[in-house]
Design a protein around this motif. Structure first.
Motif, PDB file in Angstrom:
ATOM      1  N   LEU A  67       4.934   6.236  10.320  1.00 21.61           N
ATOM      2  CA  LEU A  67       3.815   6.371   9.532  1.00 21.61           C
ATOM      3  C   LEU A  67       3.264   5.421   8.610  1.00 21.61           C
ATOM      4  N   GLY A  68       4.242   4.389   8.364  1.00 21.37           N
ATOM      5  CA  GLY A  68       3.944   3.178   7.658  1.00 21.37           C
ATOM      6  C   GLY A  68       2.928   2.304   8.703  1.00 21.37           C
ATOM      7  N   CYS A  69       3.314   2.234   9.729  1.00 19.99           N
ATOM      8  CA  CYS A  69       2.370   1.457  10.727  1.00 19.99           C
ATOM      9  C   CYS A  69       0.985   1.944  10.732  1.00 19.99           C
ATOM     10  N   ILE A  70       0.852   3.354  10.733  1.00 22.41           N
ATOM     11  CA  ILE A  70      -0.343   3.853  10.656  1.00 22.41           C
ATOM     12  C   ILE A  70      -1.335   3.437   9.551  1.00 22.41           C
ATOM     13  N   ARG A  71      -0.535   3.642   8.382  1.00 24.56           N
ATOM     14  CA  ARG A  71      -1.145   3.212   7.049  1.00 24.56           C
ATOM     15  C   ARG A  71      -1.464   1.630   7.085  1.00 24.56           C
ATOM     16  N   ALA A  72      -0.708   1.042   7.679  1.00 24.24           N
ATOM     17  CA  ALA A  72      -1.289  -0.487   7.863  1.00 24.24           C
ATOM     18  C   ALA A  72      -2.301  -0.664   8.628  1.00 24.24           C
ATOM     19  N   LEU A  73      -2.721  -0.004   9.663  1.00 20.24           N
ATOM     20  CA  LEU A  73      -3.843   0.242  10.260  1.00 20.24           C
ATOM     21  C   LEU A  73      -4.881   0.605   9.600  1.00 20.24           C
ATOM     22  N   ASP A  74      -4.766   1.628   8.875  1.00 24.39           N
ATOM     23  CA  ASP A  74      -5.930   2.146   7.941  1.00 24.39           C
ATOM     24  C   ASP A  74      -6.293   0.878   6.971  1.00 24.39           C
ATOM     25  N   TYR A  75      -5.506   0.246   6.471  1.00 27.79           N
ATOM     26  CA  TYR A  75      -5.909  -0.936   5.791  1.00 27.79           C
ATOM     27  C   TYR A  75      -6.794  -2.058   6.335  1.00 27.79           C
ATOM     28  N   LEU A  76      -6.235  -2.358   7.602  1.00 24.47           N
ATOM     29  CA  LEU A  76      -7.156  -3.263   8.382  1.00 24.47           C
ATOM     30  C   LEU A  76      -8.236  -2.623   8.708  1.00 24.47           C
ATOM     31  N   ALA A  77      -8.200  -1.439   9.470  1.00 23.39           N
ATOM     32  CA  ALA A  77      -9.635  -0.884   9.785  1.00 23.39           C
ATOM     33  C   ALA A  77     -10.767  -1.103   8.681  1.00 23.39           C
ATOM     34  N   ASN A  78     -10.254  -0.729   7.463  1.00 25.16           N
ATOM     35  CA  ASN A  78     -11.055  -0.756   6.319  1.00 25.16           C
ATOM     36  C   ASN A  78     -11.229  -2.218   5.861  1.00 25.16           C
ATOM     37  N   HIS A  79     -10.684  -3.238   6.364  1.00 22.60           N
ATOM     38  CA  HIS A  79     -11.028  -4.495   5.664  1.00 22.60           C
ATOM     39  C   HIS A  79     -12.532  -5.310   5.971  1.00 22.60           C
ATOM     40  N   PRO A  80     -13.093  -5.689   4.805  1.00 21.46           N
ATOM     41  CA  PRO A  80     -14.422  -6.162   4.837  1.00 21.46           C
ATOM     42  C   PRO A  80     -14.719  -7.144   5.839  1.00 21.46           C
ATOM     43  N   ALA A  81     -13.505  -7.917   6.326  1.00 24.74           N
ATOM     44  CA  ALA A  81     -13.961  -8.925   7.463  1.00 24.74           C
ATOM     45  C   ALA A  81     -13.537  -8.399   8.743  1.00 24.74           C
ATOM     46  N   TYR A  82     -13.016  -7.141   8.860  1.00 23.75           N
ATOM     47  CA  TYR A  82     -12.635  -6.552  10.392  1.00 23.75           C
ATOM     48  C   TYR A  82     -13.875  -6.563  11.126  1.00 23.75           C
ATOM     49  N   ILE A  95       0.743  -1.402   0.156  1.00 27.56           N
ATOM     50  CA  ILE A  95       0.116  -0.062   0.125  1.00 27.56           C
ATOM     51  C   ILE A  95       0.886   1.355  -0.092  1.00 27.56           C
ATOM     52  N   GLN A  96       0.261   2.269  -0.435  1.00 26.19           N
ATOM     53  CA  GLN A  96       0.968   3.582  -0.454  1.00 26.19           C
ATOM     54  C   GLN A  96       1.251   4.048   0.779  1.00 26.19           C
ATOM     55  N   ASN A  97       2.474   4.687   1.144  1.00 24.00           N
ATOM     56  CA  ASN A  97       2.994   5.323   2.331  1.00 24.00           C
ATOM     57  C   ASN A  97       3.110   6.516   2.190  1.00 24.00           C
ATOM     58  N   ILE A  98       3.561   7.211   3.014  1.00 22.57           N
ATOM     59  CA  ILE A  98       3.954   8.691   2.828  1.00 22.57           C
ATOM     60  C   ILE A  98       5.060   8.996   1.602  1.00 22.57           C
TER      61      ILE A  98
END
Length: 437
Positions: free
Chosen positions: A276-291, A182-185
């Motif tokens: 910031l990459g760790c935050i971006r990874a959370l962004d992905y998890l928080a938007n995952h349809p199975a979360y 995923i795209q980071n800063i």
């Protein structure tokens, strides 16, 4: 007559010493089974200021105590110059070394070595002195929270551009495995191994953050099989499923010493993109349809322990964290005549290079202690007193700064690694928290 007696005694001493050496060599010929065991006289290895610990040294061959082993030892505060160096012979297979107390909270370590064949066998024990009262040395900048809030605002402007590569060879009957990027800063990216339970439903999610180094990652399939979405990321902006020689080359070349890249500039320091990459990874998890939308945790050890604390401090979506032996903690300790955290920016070999106003300022914005002070969520923390990479003094400086609910599991004999029972305890804690109704 007197001269003859003296000569006789001298000759006798030489012969006895020679026989002892032969005896040691004979008894330690099997180097793989020769070990040294060092312990402190209190069961928990914790002392109050003014108390004087006694260390016991034992030599074992095939698990049995052996006599007449010569050992060398050094005694002093962890990561600092030794206060005492000496040697002794374990005539009965064991010996005791009396140590002085410390006058300030911290750790006193004895390191013992013995020659075994063509190898040096080493062991150590570390006594803690009032560790719960260790205070940090790093300064908290007035604009610390503003600095990071602004950085996250900039990250929010960056599109996800998520790309998933199915890894069918790693998937199991119950878990789908992918390489995610995923795209980071800026123009950088974050790569990781995503594991998702195949059964339709909503699941808690765990972000796994890495220890220091340059390597591939396999993902936490075992935890995913227990009913969790897991994402194990790398931090260097490169795929995490390449051949080993690629990482070997990067470790020795372009990424050698990455922990110090741009340390003189808080805005371009290497770890800004990482945090910031760790935050971006959370962004992905928080938007995952199975979360499941609620239960999100972060876990890691060493550099990953640092990243766990940092991520949980920066992002309110995190509900729980697990941190093993966190690095980047109270790195300025060396400037106050005590151990500082990995990567040891200010130890004897690096202080001349790094002890500048600009680099000290950068450290203040990235030191784990200052993130620990911001934590609001429960955390499980664990390390050992014998850790030679992340000194316990530095880790306690961070832990003692936490006001949020916290649990500390000390495995005192362990070094810079997770014992199976230590990992199991942390995993059980995390599963219990994330699966509570």
């Amino acid at each position: 007559m007197k001269n003859s007696i003296l000569k006789f005694k001298s000759l006798t001493f030489i012969i006895v010493s020679f026989l002892l050496v032969l005896n040691v060599q004979a008894q330690t010929n099997n180097t793989s089974s020769f070990t040294l065991v060092v312990t402190a006289d209190k069961p928990n290895w914790i002392y109050q200021l003014g108390e004087q610990p006694k260390f016991k040294i034992t030599a074992l061959q095939d698990g049995k105590q052996v006599k007449n082993i010569k050992v060398k030892y050094e005694l002093g505060p962890e990561k600092m110059p030794a206060l005492k160096k000496d040697s002794l012979i374990l005539t009965k297979g064991e010996a005791f070394v009396n140590a002085n107390s410390l006058t300030a909270p911290g750790f006193l370590r004895i390191t013992v070595t013995a020659q075994s064949g063509d190898k040096i066998v080493k062991s150590l024990a570390t006594a803690a002195f009032a560790p719960e009262t260790i205070k940090p040395t790093i300064t908290l900048p007035d604009d610390f929270n503003t600095f990071w809030a602004n950085a996250i605002k900039e990250l929010e402007k960056v599109p996800f551009d998520a790309k998933l590569e199915p890894l069918k060879e790693r998937s199991t009957a119950t878990v789908d495995v992918y390489q995610l990027n995923i795209q980071n800063i800026g123009t950088s990216r974050i790569y990781g191994i995503l594991c998702v339970p195949k059964k339709e439903g909503k699941y808690p999610a765990v972000l796994k953050v890495p220890g220091a180094g340059v390597r591939p990652y396999n993902g936490d399939i075992a935890l995913a099989e227990k009913g969790f979405i897991t994402l194990e990321i790398g931090i260097h902006g490169i795929p995490v499923n390449l051949k080993a020689n690629v990482y070997d080359d990067l470790r020795a070349g372009a990424l050698a010493g990455y922990a110090g890249f741009n340390l003189d500039n808080k805005n371009s320091f290497y770890y800004k993109r990482v945090y910031l990459g760790c935050i971006r990874a959370l962004d992905y998890l928080a938007n995952h349809p199975a979360y499941d939308g609620t239960n999100l945790a972060v876990q890691g050890g060493s550099q990953g322990g640092a990243l766990s604390i940092v991520t949980a401090a920066l992002d309110k979506r995190i509900k729980y964290l697990v941190a093993f032996y966190p690095a980047l903690s109270d790195v300025t300790g060396y400037l106050f005549n005590r151990a500082g955290g990995w990567p040891h920016y200010f130890n004897a070999t690096s202080v001349t290079l790094n002890n500048t106003k600009a680099k000290l300022e950068t450290c203040q914005y990235y030191d784990v202690v200052n993130f620990a002070k911001q934590l609001k969520v429960p955390g499980f923390y664990s390390w050992g007193f014998n850790d030679e990479t992340c000194p316990p003094t530095s880790m306690y400086a961070a832990y003692n700064s936490i006001s949020a609910p916290k649990e500390l599991a000390i495995y005192k004999e362990s070094g810079h690694r997770q014992l199976p029972e230590q990992k199991e305890q942390a995993t059980n804690w995390l599963i219990d928290k994330l699966k509570k109704p």
